[in-house]
Design a protein around this motif. Structure first.
Motif, PDB file in Angstrom:
ATOM      1  N   LEU A 111       6.032  11.835  13.925  1.00 11.63           N
ATOM      2  CA  LEU A 111       6.238  11.115  12.665  1.00 11.63           C
ATOM      3  C   LEU A 111       4.883  10.972  11.984  1.00 11.63           C
ATOM      4  O   LEU A 111       4.017  10.228  12.462  1.00 11.63           O
ATOM      5  CB  LEU A 111       6.843   9.731  12.932  1.00 11.63           C
ATOM      6  N   ASP A 112       4.695  11.692  10.893  1.00 11.15           N
ATOM      7  CA  ASP A 112       3.389  11.719  10.220  1.00 11.15           C
ATOM      8  C   ASP A 112       3.276  10.563   9.236  1.00 11.15           C
ATOM      9  O   ASP A 112       3.515  10.712   8.037  1.00 11.15           O
ATOM     10  CB  ASP A 112       3.195  13.056   9.508  1.00 11.15           C
ATOM     11  N   LEU A 113       2.900   9.402   9.733  1.00 11.14           N
ATOM     12  CA  LEU A 113       2.727   8.247   8.855  1.00 11.14           C
ATOM     13  C   LEU A 113       1.561   8.443   7.892  1.00 11.14           C
ATOM     14  O   LEU A 113       1.567   7.904   6.787  1.00 11.14           O
ATOM     15  CB  LEU A 113       2.517   6.985   9.693  1.00 11.14           C
ATOM     16  N   GLY A 114       0.574   9.217   8.307  1.00 10.95           N
ATOM     17  CA  GLY A 114      -0.568   9.455   7.426  1.00 10.95           C
ATOM     18  C   GLY A 114      -0.204  10.173   6.146  1.00 10.95           C
ATOM     19  O   GLY A 114      -0.920  10.061   5.141  1.00 10.95           O
ATOM     20  N   ALA A 115       0.925  10.892   6.150  1.00  7.59           N
ATOM     21  CA  ALA A 115       1.345  11.616   4.951  1.00  7.59           C
ATOM     22  C   ALA A 115       1.700  10.678   3.808  1.00  7.59           C
ATOM     23  O   ALA A 115       1.736  11.094   2.642  1.00  7.59           O
ATOM     24  CB  ALA A 115       2.535  12.508   5.281  1.00  7.59           C
ATOM     25  N   PHE A 116       1.959   9.408   4.122  1.00  7.81           N
ATOM     26  CA  PHE A 116       2.319   8.449   3.075  1.00  7.81           C
ATOM     27  C   PHE A 116       1.091   7.873   2.365  1.00  7.81           C
ATOM     28  O   PHE A 116       1.237   7.247   1.322  1.00  7.81           O
ATOM     29  CB  PHE A 116       3.131   7.295   3.683  1.00  7.81           C
ATOM     30  N   VAL A 117      -0.089   8.060   2.919  1.00 12.71           N
ATOM     31  CA  VAL A 117      -1.304   7.468   2.345  1.00 12.71           C
ATOM     32  C   VAL A 117      -1.924   8.440   1.348  1.00 12.71           C
ATOM     33  O   VAL A 117      -2.445   9.485   1.721  1.00 12.71           O
ATOM     34  CB  VAL A 117      -2.321   7.115   3.444  1.00 12.71           C
ATOM     35  N   THR A 118      -1.859   8.091   0.068  1.00 12.82           N
ATOM     36  CA  THR A 118      -2.452   8.919  -0.973  1.00 12.82           C
ATOM     37  C   THR A 118      -3.938   8.649  -1.114  1.00 12.82           C
ATOM     38  O   THR A 118      -4.741   9.565  -1.303  1.00 12.82           O
ATOM     39  CB  THR A 118      -1.767   8.660  -2.332  1.00 12.82           C
ATOM     40  N   GLU A 119      -4.326   7.373  -1.015  1.00 11.25           N
ATOM     41  CA  GLU A 119      -5.727   6.997  -1.208  1.00 11.25           C
ATOM     42  C   GLU A 119      -6.002   5.687  -0.496  1.00 11.25           C
ATOM     43  O   GLU A 119      -5.093   4.892  -0.240  1.00 11.25           O
ATOM     44  CB  GLU A 119      -6.040   6.834  -2.694  1.00 11.25           C
ATOM     45  N   THR A 120      -7.277   5.484  -0.137  1.00 10.62           N
ATOM     46  CA  THR A 120      -7.719   4.190   0.370  1.00 10.62           C
ATOM     47  C   THR A 120      -8.655   3.576  -0.659  1.00 10.62           C
ATOM     48  O   THR A 120      -9.460   4.272  -1.287  1.00 10.62           O
ATOM     49  CB  THR A 120      -8.429   4.327   1.731  1.00 10.62           C
ATOM     50  N   ILE A 121      -8.543   2.261  -0.844  1.00  7.71           N
ATOM     51  CA  ILE A 121      -9.270   1.569  -1.908  1.00  7.71           C
ATOM     52  C   ILE A 121      -9.819   0.248  -1.373  1.00  7.71           C
ATOM     53  O   ILE A 121      -9.540  -0.148  -0.240  1.00  7.71           O
ATOM     54  CB  ILE A 121      -8.363   1.291  -3.122  1.00  7.71           C
ATOM     55  N   GLY A 122     -10.603  -0.437  -2.219  1.00  4.64           N
ATOM     56  CA  GLY A 122     -11.099  -1.760  -1.889  1.00  4.64           C
ATOM     57  C   GLY A 122     -10.273  -2.836  -2.573  1.00  4.64           C
ATOM     58  O   GLY A 122      -9.425  -2.550  -3.428  1.00  4.64           O
ATOM     59  N   LEU A 123     -10.532  -4.089  -2.222  1.00  2.00           N
ATOM     60  CA  LEU A 123      -9.795  -5.206  -2.820  1.00  2.00           C
ATOM     61  C   LEU A 123      -9.913  -5.215  -4.340  1.00  2.00           C
ATOM     62  O   LEU A 123      -8.963  -5.579  -5.039  1.00  2.00           O
ATOM     63  CB  LEU A 123     -10.323  -6.534  -2.271  1.00  2.00           C
ATOM     64  N   ASP A 124     -11.060  -4.808  -4.869  1.00  3.40           N
ATOM     65  CA  ASP A 124     -11.272  -4.883  -6.309  1.00  3.40           C
ATOM     66  C   ASP A 124     -10.577  -3.771  -7.085  1.00  3.40           C
ATOM     67  O   ASP A 124     -10.663  -3.710  -8.312  1.00  3.40           O
ATOM     68  CB  ASP A 124     -12.775  -4.878  -6.623  1.00  3.40           C
ATOM     69  N   GLU A 125      -9.844  -2.900  -6.388  1.00  2.00           N
ATOM     70  CA  GLU A 125      -9.160  -1.786  -7.061  1.00  2.00           C
ATOM     71  C   GLU A 125      -7.645  -1.961  -7.088  1.00  2.00           C
ATOM     72  O   GLU A 125      -6.920  -1.034  -7.458  1.00  2.00           O
ATOM     73  CB  GLU A 125      -9.511  -0.470  -6.361  1.00  2.00           C
ATOM     74  N   VAL A 126      -7.146  -3.132  -6.728  1.00  2.00           N
ATOM     75  CA  VAL A 126      -5.698  -3.332  -6.648  1.00  2.00           C
ATOM     76  C   VAL A 126      -5.031  -3.215  -8.013  1.00  2.00           C
ATOM     77  O   VAL A 126      -3.966  -2.602  -8.147  1.00  2.00           O
ATOM     78  CB  VAL A 126      -5.377  -4.694  -5.995  1.00  2.00           C
ATOM     79  N   GLU A 127      -5.634  -3.778  -9.050  1.00  2.00           N
ATOM     80  CA  GLU A 127      -5.034  -3.696 -10.385  1.00  2.00           C
ATOM     81  C   GLU A 127      -4.882  -2.250 -10.834  1.00  2.00           C
ATOM     82  O   GLU A 127      -3.836  -1.851 -11.371  1.00  2.00           O
ATOM     83  CB  GLU A 127      -5.877  -4.479 -11.390  1.00  2.00           C
ATOM     84  N   LYS A 128      -5.902  -1.425 -10.599  1.00  2.00           N
ATOM     85  CA  LYS A 128      -5.811  -0.008 -10.948  1.00  2.00           C
ATOM     86  C   LYS A 128      -4.759   0.698 -10.093  1.00  2.00           C
ATOM     87  O   LYS A 128      -4.078   1.615 -10.567  1.00  2.00           O
ATOM     88  CB  LYS A 128      -7.174   0.658 -10.778  1.00  2.00           C
ATOM     89  N   ALA A 129      -4.613   0.263  -8.848  1.00  2.00           N
ATOM     90  CA  ALA A 129      -3.595   0.865  -7.979  1.00  2.00           C
ATOM     91  C   ALA A 129      -2.193   0.585  -8.509  1.00  2.00           C
ATOM     92  O   ALA A 129      -1.298   1.435  -8.418  1.00  2.00           O
ATOM     93  CB  ALA A 129      -3.745   0.335  -6.558  1.00  2.00           C
ATOM     94  N   PHE A 130      -1.975  -0.616  -9.067  1.00  2.00           N
ATOM     95  CA  PHE A 130      -0.685  -0.927  -9.678  1.00  2.00           C
ATOM     96  C   PHE A 130      -0.397   0.028 -10.837  1.00  2.00           C
ATOM     97  O   PHE A 130       0.735   0.483 -11.017  1.00  2.00           O
ATOM     98  CB  PHE A 130      -0.658  -2.370 -10.178  1.00  2.00           C
TER      99      PHE A 130
END
Length: 362
Positions: free
Chosen positions: A328-347
């Motif tokens: 089960l490739d759970l890593g395939a669901f991760v598009t990007e890793t970010i910091g706390l200050d990037e949550v608004e842009k992630a939305f």
């Protein structure tokens, strides 16, 4: 002694999120403080920000998380400091009528921490998203919300089981009871829909049809295990699903959008005596109208999937083991890793369909 940490706050309806200093109290009876290592940006957090869940602002967002238990309160025996855990938002009580009937995945009295985290600047109490609030360096939860798993797994992968990926896999395996040789259609190929596709593949489905209006998402769905794709902007999805299933319709249709029009598609795209699973989350004003004779005449089951009808203590370790085994490739669901200050842009990226999952890494 209470601690001060950084956390992402939604201050009011549709207002931009901001980082504030959050006071995390020492754990009381039945509680635990968890050092958060990673937390996925889930659409439910956006619902909170938009006021779609309730109006108990300000919210401490984030709930799809993994981390390490730092401290536990009196009476806690299931976890201890140093345990690597996935946080869950359905800590079963063991005492309600569902639990006593041996159906704890339906627990009607799930619990959260009794104490509230607060804003350091004003002392105002925060409402933690789904009782977790994990867009923060540390969070306070009920100890039952901590599920121990194999610490060899990467936190940014493990945390995804805390909500969306578990909801999708569980919708297929637990709620839909997908079995070997079944035909499955999944309408809506975001994170939850793709997880339903992965779950259907795990269960041995022979035909897995992905339906969406975005060709980018359909391409990703194929990589998750879909055998066929349908762009429903260009084709009638009901007719397409029937054509791909010998004219009958799919054994199980999983609706991962949460809209009346896509639910109707799911209803009519299933075979006689087939199953519809609603795992997409509708908004309060949505209404559904179906001819009652069709509901009767088509038979089968119309189900709603709550958190993939999962039992965290059973399902989280199992799925982590499957991931570590390469099944089960759970890593395939991760598009990007970010910091706390990037949550608004992630939305924003989520809203535009540019990511499967953004994951905050702390």
């Amino acid at each position: 002694m209470a601690q001060e940490v950084r956390g992402v706050i939604a201050p009011g309806k549709d207002e931009p999120v901001r980082i504030e200093t959050v006071v995390v109290p020492d754990p009381g009876p039945g509680e635990a403080v968890v050092q958060v290592q990673a937390c996925g940006v889930c659409h439910t957090d956006l619902h909170y920000k938009q006021g779609g869940i309730n109006d108990e602002f300000p919210f401490l967002l984030g709930h799809e998380a993994a981390g390490v238990v730092e401290a536990v309160g009196p009476g806690v025996t299931d976890v201890e400091p140093g345990d690597f855990v996935i946080l869950n938002w359905r800590a079963v009580c063991g005492k309600c009528r569902a639990c006593l009937r041996g159906r704890p995945w339906y627990c009607f009295d799930t619990h959260n921490a009794q104490q509230r985290m607060t804003l350091a600047s004003t002392g105002q109490e925060l409402s933690p998203a789904l009782g977790i609030g994990a867009f923060a360096e540390k969070t306070l939860v009920a100890a039952g919300q901590c599920t121990k798993v194999d610490p060899r797994v990467a936190p940014q992968v493990a945390g995804l089981l805390g909500c969306g990926v578990m909801a999708g896999i569980g919708a297929a395996i637990n709620t839909g009871n997908v079995g070997r040789g079944d035909s499955v259609a999944v309408i809506g190929c975001g994170g939850v829909g793709d997880a339903a596709i992965a779950g259907s593949q795990l269960a041995g489905a022979a035909t897995i049809i992905a339906v969406d209006i975005d060709d980018r998402k359909l391409e990703t769905a194929r990589s998750m295990g879909a055998t066929h794709t349908v762009n429903s902007r260009e084709n009638d999805p009901v007719e397409a699903i029937r054509e791909l299933t010998g004219g009958f319709g799919a054994d199980v249709v999983i609706e991962a959008v949460g809209r009346p029009e896509t639910y109707k598609q799911a209803f009519y795209a299933r075979d006689l005596a087939g199953t519809v699973v609603l795992v997409g989350v509708p908004t309060p004003e949505m209404k559904l109208e179906l001819p009652l004779l069709d509901v009767f005449g088509r038979g089968g089951s119309l189900k709603s999937s709550w958190y993939g009808d999962c039992l965290p203590s059973r399902d989280f370790p199992m799925l982590i083991d499957l991931h570590l085994q390469g099944r089960l490739d759970l890593g395939a669901f991760v598009t990007e890793t970010i910091g706390l200050d990037e949550v608004e842009k992630a939305f924003e990226r989520m809203h535009h369909g540019d990511v499967l999952r953004s994951v905050v890494v702390l």
